[in-house]
Design a protein around this motif. Structure first.
Motif, short mmCIF file in Angstrom:
data_model
loop_
_atom_site.label_atom_id
_atom_site.label_comp_id
_atom_site.label_asym_id
_atom_site.label_seq_id
_atom_site.Cartn_x
_atom_site.Cartn_y
_atom_site.Cartn_z
N MET A 55 -24.80 19.49 -7.28
CA MET A 55 -24.87 20.21 -6.05
C MET A 55 -25.00 21.63 -6.55
N ALA A 56 -26.65 22.58 -5.94
CA ALA A 56 -26.70 23.73 -6.82
C ALA A 56 -27.92 24.39 -5.86
N ALA A 75 -34.79 19.42 -11.28
CA ALA A 75 -33.96 17.87 -11.87
C ALA A 75 -34.21 17.08 -12.31
N LYS A 76 -36.14 17.47 -12.93
CA LYS A 76 -36.81 17.30 -14.28
C LYS A 76 -35.89 17.60 -15.45
N ARG A 77 -36.05 18.97 -15.65
CA ARG A 77 -35.65 19.60 -16.64
C ARG A 77 -33.46 18.59 -16.91
N ALA A 89 -32.82 14.05 -4.66
CA ALA A 89 -32.86 13.83 -3.03
C ALA A 89 -33.35 15.33 -2.70
N THR A 90 -34.94 15.34 -1.79
CA THR A 90 -35.65 15.83 -1.09
C THR A 90 -35.09 16.55 0.21
N GLU A 113 -31.18 18.49 -3.41
CA GLU A 113 -32.22 20.03 -3.11
C GLU A 113 -30.75 21.50 -2.48
N ASN A 114 -31.94 21.95 -3.09
CA ASN A 114 -31.15 23.36 -2.92
C ASN A 114 -30.10 23.55 -1.84
#
Ligand SMILES: Nc1ncnc2c1ncn2[C@@H]1O[C@H](COP(=O)(O)OP(=O)(O)O)[C@@H](O)[C@H]1O
Ligand SMILES: O=C(OP(=O)(O)O)[C@H](O)COP(=O)(O)O
Length: 395
Positions: A55-56, A75-77, A89-90, A113-114
């Motif tokens: 989580m971030a 997430a991709k990086r 998770a969106t 997600e954020n």
């Protein structure tokens, strides 16, 4: 603080708070330093067979979903760096998060997600934060605090979740604290702190305590204009924290009383507006035209600051000297970075953008004793404050 080796995490859900707050242009990450710094801890947990739920936060979306601040590019990086796909998770605690965490197998990684899309994350209301924290805690069996850049925030994911789960400090947090401890235990002198950047209101607060610890304080970047204004000078359209002018006047007299050299810019690059190709001129810091905006320190200030760093034995630097993202306004930041590299001193650079600036300007990372992922977090540690994210891990 407990370290993660004390827990058997094989097959268990580890809820890991990381700081993945990276600079973006659109959805392109311009510096992935904080993601890279988080990878070793995640890899270690993956290697031990944990189901890792990361989580971030990203930016300051103020408690509401906003696609501009999505962690999807992160997430991709992160997946590229780990060499494995990340389950993204969106949402933060909704259906997507439930499904993603529920499907996670040992050795796999998910990213929520954020966190700051949810008002509970940053709420000042203890009960509201605790309610959100309980929902996050339901995603883990063990909590690991490894988001060093955010340990100064009393936020749900940083402060409240570890109260609800067995917890440990992550490798990055332990490493960062070990370096900063060297700066607080009898630093070699002269001890110089350089402050700049744009989070002016946050970071002005640290100065009062730093005045009792340092020999010199150099103030550039967006921080400088509130000091110039406090001395009665026109700062035009430059960043200004009007509500803190009195506080800053207090710092100016306190510095004199304590014999701390507080050094301000003597010239600045005054631009017509905030843009890469804005016209600008070099003006005295005491004569900024009312319709202009200071976007970098000027050439005389570069020399002045470099001379104040030349004999330093300990240096901490947070905050770019100008808008280094624009080539025309990057010379001040480059000059300070180069002065740190030249100094025969223990040198620490801290902060997401300051560390990014070092890399973006093509300067050697090994020219510094340490590049920290935390700016505000490091500063608050250095001023001797108790940091909520560290207290929570110690309890
Ligand atoms: N004079 C200035 N006016 C506006 N923004 C500035 C100025 N000087 C520096 N900045 C901006 O400050 C930002 C970084 O500030 P901050 O977040 O406080 O630093 P860090 O992330 O290193 O802790 C950069 O994006 C830079 O463009
Ligand atoms: O970027 C961060 O801090 P920094 O700019 O002081 O290095 C951290 O991710 C904390 O972000 P915040 O200052 O929006 O709480």
């Amino acid at each position: 603080m407990k370290d993660i080796s004390e827990f058997d995490v094989d097959g268990r859900r580890v809820l890991l708070r990381a700081d993945l707050n990276v600079p973006l242009e659109g959805d392109v990450i311009t510096d992935d330093g904080r993601i890279r710094a988080s990878v070793p801890m995640i890899e270690e947990l993956v290697g031990k067979g944990a189901r890792v739920v990361v989580m971030a936060h990203l930016g300051r979306p103020k408690g509401q979903p906003n696609p501009k601040y999505s962690l999807a590019p992160v997430a991709k990086r992160l997946g590229e760096l780990l060499g494995a796909e990340i389950a993204f998770a969106t949402d933060v605690i909704g259906d997507s998060a439930q499904a993603v965490v529920g499907a996670l197998q040992g050795g796999q990684v998910a990213l929520l997600e954020n966190l700051r899309f949810e008002p509970g994350e940053e709420s000042k209301d203890d009960a509201e934060r605790a309610e959100f924290a309980a929902k996050l805690a339901a995603f883990g069996d063990v909590y690991v605090g490894d988001g060093f850049g955010a340990v100064h925030r009393k936020h749900a994911s940083v402060y409240d979740v570890p109260k609800l789960l067995p917890h440990a400090a992550g490798r990055l947090v332990l490493a960062e604290v070990a370096v900063l401890k060297k700066l607080t235990d009898e630093p070699a002198r002269p001890y110089v702190v350089v402050l700049g950047g744009a989070k002016v209101s946050d970071k002005l607060g640290v100065i009062g305590n730093l005045l009792g610890k340092v020999d010199r304080l150099l103030i550039g970047g967006g921080m400088a204009y509130t000091f110039l204004a406090a001395q009665g000078y026109e700062v035009g359209q430059s960043l200004l924290q009007k509500d803190q002018l009195d506080q800053v006047r207090g710092f100016l007299s306190e510095a004199v009383k304590r014999g701390v050299e507080l050094v301000l810019p003597v010239d600045v690059l005054a631009a017509t507006h905030f843009a890469e190709d804005a016209e600008y001129e070099v003006v005295d810091a005491t004569a900024i035209p009312a319709d202009r905006e200071g976007l970098d320190i000027g050439p005389r200030t570069r020399e002045l600051f470099a001379s104040k760093l030349a004999d330093a034995k300990t240096v901490f630097w947070n905050g770019p000297m100008g808008v280094f993202e624009f080539e025309a306004f990057s010379d001040g930041t480059r000059a300070i970075a180069e002065a740190l590299i030249r100094a025969e001193a223990f040198t620490v650079v801290g902060g997401g953008d300051s560390a990014a600036a070092v890399r973006r300007l093509g300067l050697p990372e090994d020219g510094f004793s340490h590049i920290s992922t935390g700016g505000g977090a490091s500063l608050e540690y250095l001023e001797g404050k108790t940091l909520p994210g560290l207290v929570a891990l110690e309890e």
